[in-house]
Design a protein around this motif. Structure first.
Motif, mmCIF file in Angstrom:
data_model
loop_
_atom_site.group_PDB
_atom_site.id
_atom_site.type_symbol
_atom_site.label_atom_id
_atom_site.label_comp_id
_atom_site.label_asym_id
_atom_site.label_seq_id
_atom_site.Cartn_x
_atom_site.Cartn_y
_atom_site.Cartn_z
ATOM 1 N N ASP A 420 0.832 -1.205 0.000
ATOM 2 C CA ASP A 420 0.000 0.000 0.000
ATOM 3 C C ASP A 420 0.869 1.259 0.000
ATOM 4 O OD1 ASP A 420 -2.318 -1.501 0.058
ATOM 5 O OD2 ASP A 420 -2.426 -1.522 2.253
ATOM 6 N N HIS A 421 0.285 2.329 -0.555
ATOM 7 C CA HIS A 421 0.855 3.684 -0.512
ATOM 8 C C HIS A 421 1.972 3.922 -1.536
ATOM 9 C CE1 HIS A 421 -1.538 3.743 3.065
ATOM 10 N NE2 HIS A 421 -0.728 2.931 3.721
ATOM 11 N N TYR A 423 3.087 2.993 -5.878
ATOM 12 C CA TYR A 423 2.571 2.457 -7.130
ATOM 13 C C TYR A 423 3.726 2.268 -8.114
ATOM 14 C CZ TYR A 423 2.923 7.279 -8.882
ATOM 15 O OH TYR A 423 3.389 8.520 -9.247
ATOM 16 N N SER A 437 4.744 7.485 -5.305
ATOM 17 C CA SER A 437 3.776 7.492 -4.202
ATOM 18 C C SER A 437 2.958 8.775 -4.247
ATOM 19 C CB SER A 437 4.487 7.381 -2.852
ATOM 20 O OG SER A 437 3.541 7.468 -1.793
ATOM 21 N N LYS A 438 1.688 8.642 -3.933
ATOM 22 C CA LYS A 438 0.802 9.807 -3.820
ATOM 23 C C LYS A 438 0.542 10.154 -2.360
ATOM 24 C CE LYS A 438 -1.472 8.736 -8.204
ATOM 25 N NZ LYS A 438 -2.733 8.382 -8.902
ATOM 26 N N LYS A 439 1.179 9.403 -1.455
ATOM 27 C CA LYS A 439 0.955 9.582 -0.024
ATOM 28 C C LYS A 439 2.125 10.244 0.693
ATOM 29 C CE LYS A 439 -3.027 7.414 -0.135
ATOM 30 N NZ LYS A 439 -4.294 8.112 0.136
ATOM 31 N N PHE A 440 3.321 10.121 0.142
ATOM 32 C CA PHE A 440 4.498 10.700 0.801
ATOM 33 C C PHE A 440 5.551 10.989 -0.259
ATOM 34 C CE2 PHE A 440 5.017 6.088 0.846
ATOM 35 C CZ PHE A 440 6.301 5.906 0.374
ATOM 36 N N VAL A 490 8.264 1.627 4.022
ATOM 37 C CA VAL A 490 7.009 2.321 3.725
ATOM 38 C C VAL A 490 6.150 2.396 4.984
ATOM 39 C CG1 VAL A 490 4.815 2.156 2.475
ATOM 40 C CG2 VAL A 490 6.974 1.806 1.257
ATOM 41 N N MET A 494 4.944 5.884 6.762
ATOM 42 C CA MET A 494 3.518 6.192 6.883
ATOM 43 C C MET A 494 3.108 6.533 8.314
ATOM 44 S SD MET A 494 2.222 6.447 3.996
ATOM 45 C CE MET A 494 0.522 6.659 4.566
ATOM 46 N N PRO A 497 3.757 10.545 7.399
ATOM 47 C CA PRO A 497 3.931 10.709 5.948
ATOM 48 C C PRO A 497 4.240 12.138 5.508
ATOM 49 C CG PRO A 497 1.618 10.414 6.508
ATOM 50 C CD PRO A 497 2.391 10.125 7.750
#
Length: 538
Positions: A420-421, A423, A437-440, A490, A494, A497
């Motif tokens: 997760d988190h 791609y 990553s679109k989260k961090f 990761v 997170m 983040p």
């Protein structure tokens, strides 16, 4: 009717010039014509007017004293950091010793120098760089290089055996890439020179055959920067084309719109360096046929994988000379061909293109001079070692290594997609797996992995990192260690983040936000300077 129409056009001109002296009429006419030509050229440059104005504005801004002082201060600060990093490797030899150093001491110093650095490349902790390592192969190429170290293919009459080896390497490669009886090429010192030779050939072909005097190259934004380097060397212009943000393959429609009467070559990557995805070579080749433009396939990175993937049981999109319209291919033997560094190949579908690669001088007092590549003298030892390596591996050896590498890359990709988190960019075609990553901030992941010994490649626009899987990653446990390390880091990131990345990766991330790219170029020059700082500071 016609007379009245002419008077409608010439009347205002006659009235404007009424009472003018002849010299004034000549001056006004000349000024008008030259002004019209200047405006036409201004509006019809390959580089957009917006881009030129933007660049000019940044250049003028840098001339403001306060701005320039700030820039100089930042450059000095960054340069200090680069020099500090470079100086950690101890004292440097800066003066040639009066007496020669003994052989055993030289070999000892070689071992000392080669042990510098902390990345564990022999354990498979780096992306790309070292594609294969086996002491037996090292022994073979060392012996072969030693035997041929004095040879130079520039002197074909003196060293015909080296020239024969190069011809055999080219023929073997042309067969692998499905070239016909007219397929040909040369060896070069690396992928950049192979690409440069293709650009030089098509520039000259376009000039002589089509009369093109302002040549441009139409290529994906993901194409290797060696094309931009070639354009700077050869007075060409690169027209970059966007890629599909999901597939990261070149937008064929945008590529067709970028073509104009000055386009001398189209480029596709198989695969590209940033994301490891492959452009639609068949579609690009159709454009080449439609507009009568040569098409170059850059297979420098994965060429010696994709030619064996079908035999290894993997599908690969058509990319070679079997595709009608493909006129040249670059491929690095020193990557997945596992030959020593300093070895690459440029192939053409027909000798007519290779002739434009050559440089020939006929009026020199030293005699008629001709050379096939950038270099005059070339290292025959590298040619011999490349020839020996290819013969030693054979098709079966390359197929086996290709299967192991692609199996490992697919395994890593599959498991990374489950985390997760993060791609994966597009669908990797061969061995490169790019992560975002679109989260961090993805550069945090690179920094965290570096604490465990991993060395990955950094990408920009958008931010990303990639792992180029090599034979060094195929032994048991290495792929699983990478996957587990990514998963654990990761999870750690997170927990917070939003925390910004620190250290060198922070500089890399901030650099993307600087609109004046010439400043980033200056920072890069400082980094290159730091590689040579000893000569300038000792």
């Amino acid at each position: 009717m016609l007379r009245s129409q002419l008077q409608f056009i010439t009347g205002p001109v006659d009235r404007a010039l009424a009472g003018k002296a002849p010299w004034q009429i000549v001056a006004l006419t000349t000024t008008t014509v030259l002004g019209a030509i200047w405006l036409w050229e201004l509006l019809n440059e390959d580089e957009s007017l917006y881009s030129r104005i933007r660049r000019k504005c940044f250049k003028l801004a840098r001339k403001i004293p306060a701005v320039q002082r700030k820039i100089d201060a930042e450059i000095a600060k960054i340069n200090e950091g680069f020099v500090k990093d470079a100086s950690q490797y101890g004292e440097f030899v800066t003066i040639l010793p009066q007496d020669g150093i003994a052989e055993d001491r030289i070999l000892q110093k070689v071992d000392e120098y080669l042990s510098l650095g902390h990345y564990k490349w022999k354990e498979g902790f780096i992306s790309g760089a070292v594609y294969y390592y086996d002491p037996r192969l090292v022994k073979l190429v060392t012996e072969v290089y030693g035997k041929a170290s004095y040879t130079n293919p520039l002197h074909v009459d003196v060293f015909p055996g080296i020239c024969k080896m190069e011809a055999e390497v080219i023929r073997m490669a042309a067969t692998l890439f499905k070239g016909g009886s007219n397929a040909c090429g040369t060896m070069t010192t690396g992928g950049t020179e192979s690409i440069m030779m293709a650009c030089k050939a098509y520039r000259d072909y376009g000039h002589e055959v089509k009369g093109i005097t302002k040549p441009n190259i139409v290529l994906p934004v993901t194409a290797h920067t060696a094309f931009d380097k070639s354009a700077k060397y050869f007075g060409m212009y690169t027209k970059t084309v966007p890629v599909n943000p999901e597939s990261t393959e070149v937008d064929i429609g945008a590529m067709e719109r970028a073509i104009n009467r000055n386009t001398v070559m189209l480029v596709g990557s198989a695969p590209n360096f940033p994301y490891g995805t492959m452009d639609d070579i068949e579609a690009i080749a159709r454009l080449g046929k439609k507009y009568n433009i040569p098409v170059h396939v850059d297979a420098c990175l994965g060429g010696f994988l994709i030619v064996f993937m079908k035999r290894a049981g993997y599908y690969v999109k058509p990319f070679d000379f079997s595709v009608d319209g493909v006129t040249s291919i670059s491929a690095d033997t020193h990557k997945y061909g596992f030959t020593p560094k300093g070895s690459s190949i440029i192939l053409y579908s027909d000798k007519v293109y290779r002739h434009y690669q050559y440089t020939v001088t006929t009026e020199w007092p030293g005699g008629v001079y001709g050379s096939p590549t950038v270099n005059g003298s070339r290292a025959g030892g590298v040619i011999a070692a490349t020839w020996a390596t290819m013969l030693n591996f054979g098709i079966d050896g390359y197929v086996e290594s290709t299967k192991r590498i692609i199996d490992t890359a697919r395994y890593i990709e599959t498991h990374l997609r489950k985390i997760d988190h993060i791609y994966i960019f597009g669908t990797p075609a061969t061995s490169v797996i790019a992560i975002g990553s679109k989260k961090f901030d993805i550069f945090r992941l690179s920094a965290e992995l570096s604490t465990l010994g991993w060395n990955l490649n950094s990408l920009q626009f958008p931010s990303g990192i990639h792992l180029c899987v090599t034979h060094m990653h195929t032994p048991d446990g290495i792929a699983d260690k990478f996957i587990n390390d990514v998963r654990s880091k990761v999870a750690l990131i997170m927990k917070n983040p939003e925390t910004p990345v620190e250290g060198r990766m922070a500089i890399y991330g901030v650099a993307q936000a600087v609109p004046d790219r010439e400043l980033i170029g200056n920072f890069t020059k400082c980094f290159i300077d730091s590689m040579y700082f000893t000569q300038e500071t000792k």
